[in-house]
Design a protein around this motif. Structure first.
Motif, PDB file in Angstrom:
ATOM      1  N   PRO A   1      47.893  70.844  37.223  1.00 27.86           N
ATOM      2  CA  PRO A   1      46.775  70.913  38.167  1.00 27.86           C
ATOM      3  C   PRO A   1      45.658  69.905  37.906  1.00 27.86           C
ATOM      4  N   GLY A   2      45.570  69.393  36.694  1.00 26.17           N
ATOM      5  CA  GLY A   2      44.505  68.439  36.383  1.00 26.17           C
ATOM      6  C   GLY A   2      44.828  67.004  36.727  1.00 26.17           C
ATOM      7  N   ARG A   3      46.023  66.781  37.206  1.00 31.05           N
ATOM      8  CA  ARG A   3      46.451  65.413  37.502  1.00 31.05           C
ATOM      9  C   ARG A   3      45.773  64.906  38.770  1.00 31.05           C
ATOM     10  N   ALA A   4      45.270  63.686  38.723  1.00 28.61           N
ATOM     11  CA  ALA A   4      44.579  63.108  39.869  1.00 28.61           C
ATOM     12  C   ALA A   4      45.569  62.696  40.946  1.00 28.61           C
ATOM     13  N   LYS A   5      45.144  62.821  42.201  1.00 29.71           N
ATOM     14  CA  LYS A   5      45.970  62.350  43.311  1.00 29.71           C
ATOM     15  C   LYS A   5      46.160  60.846  43.168  1.00 29.71           C
ATOM     16  N   GLY A   6      47.366  60.386  43.342  1.00 29.13           N
ATOM     17  CA  GLY A   6      47.656  58.963  43.208  1.00 29.13           C
ATOM     18  C   GLY A   6      48.100  58.552  41.830  1.00 29.13           C
ATOM     19  N   ASP A   7      47.950  59.465  40.857  1.00 32.96           N
ATOM     20  CA  ASP A   7      48.397  59.178  39.486  1.00 32.96           C
ATOM     21  C   ASP A   7      49.874  59.562  39.384  1.00 32.96           C
ATOM     22  N   THR A   8      50.737  58.583  39.521  1.00 34.48           N
ATOM     23  CA  THR A   8      52.169  58.833  39.487  1.00 34.48           C
ATOM     24  C   THR A   8      52.808  58.110  38.307  1.00 34.48           C
TER      25      THR A   8
END
Length: 238
Positions: free
Chosen positions: A45-52
């Motif tokens: 859940p802490g992962r930023a959008k766009g961080d792939t």
């Protein structure tokens, strides 16, 4: 009877577990009386959008695996998926934030297309090379394939607050129920099943939950008291 399934699009066992549950449900004689609802659970859940990033390096870093161990784990997952008739790419897949997809699944639930959408998202993530994390356009395409309106889908994705409350509520409820991993199945709020169990386990659980899903016991009938029905209301007697 209601079956609630907490899961995440990034979870391979959720992909496999859904297929196993559906195999059991398809053979269940009361399947038409079972409502299936998909609930939100983010593994990261802490992962930023766009961080792939690619899956194999993530497994190596997160679990301290060697590259050979990570590849072997993916190979075994692929075998489990194949046993359920599912395609699974063991190399080249990426991973990322799933929050927007969970928001969209709540929108799809309102439209009666939730199961269709989650199935397509799983397929795209685990069996196709094009990323569902790096490009919202791909998610829109899948939502349209599931029967949703493209403009409405884009509007949901463009507003980070839409259905965010519903996603967080699902996640809080999972914690309250003691679910610290997914997939997590809850049958009629009586029984919980953790993990992608064999279809036989789901069959047994469905039968047991259905057997205890007794109809309402009426303690007093309209014949014994005043009531209103299709033919009108009872007339008070002196």
């Amino acid at each position: 009877m209601r079956v609630e399934i907490w899961s995440d699009i990034a979870c391979p066992w959720c992909y496999v577990g859904k297929a196993r549950f559906e195999k059991a449900l398809a053979a269940f004689p009361h399947r038409d009386g079972v409502e299936v609802v998909h609930r939100s659970f983010e593994l990261d859940p802490g992962r930023a959008k766009g961080d792939t990033g690619l899956v194999l390096p993530m497994l190596m870093q997160k679990y301290g695996m060697s590259e050979d161990q990570a590849r072997e784990g993916e190979r075994r997952l692929g075998e489990n998926a194949a046993a359920e008739g599912l395609e699974y790419l063991t190399e080249g897949r990426d991973h990322g934030n799933t929050f927007d997809m969970h928001r969209l699944l709540h929108f799809a639930k309102e439209q009666g297309r939730q199961d269709e959408l989650i199935g397509l998202l799983y397929r795209a993530n685990f069996a196709e090379e094009r990323s569902v994390f790096a490009d919202d356009a791909r998610v829109v395409e899948l939502a349209v394939e599931a029967g949703l309106d493209a403009d409405e889908v884009r509007a949901v994705l463009a507003d980070p607050e839409r259905y965010a409350t519903e996603v967080r509520a699902d996640e809080r409820e999972a914690a309250e129920l003691g679910a610290n991993g997914v997939p997590f199945f809850v049958l009629d709020r009586k029984y919980g099943i953790s993990g992608a169990q064999p279809a036989e386990v789901f069959t047994q659980a469905l039968e047991q939950a259905w057997g205890e899903h007794a109809p309402l016991t009426t303690l007093a009938s309209a014949d014994d008291g005043d009531a209103c029905g299709p033919d009108g209301c009872a007339v008070p007697q002196s």
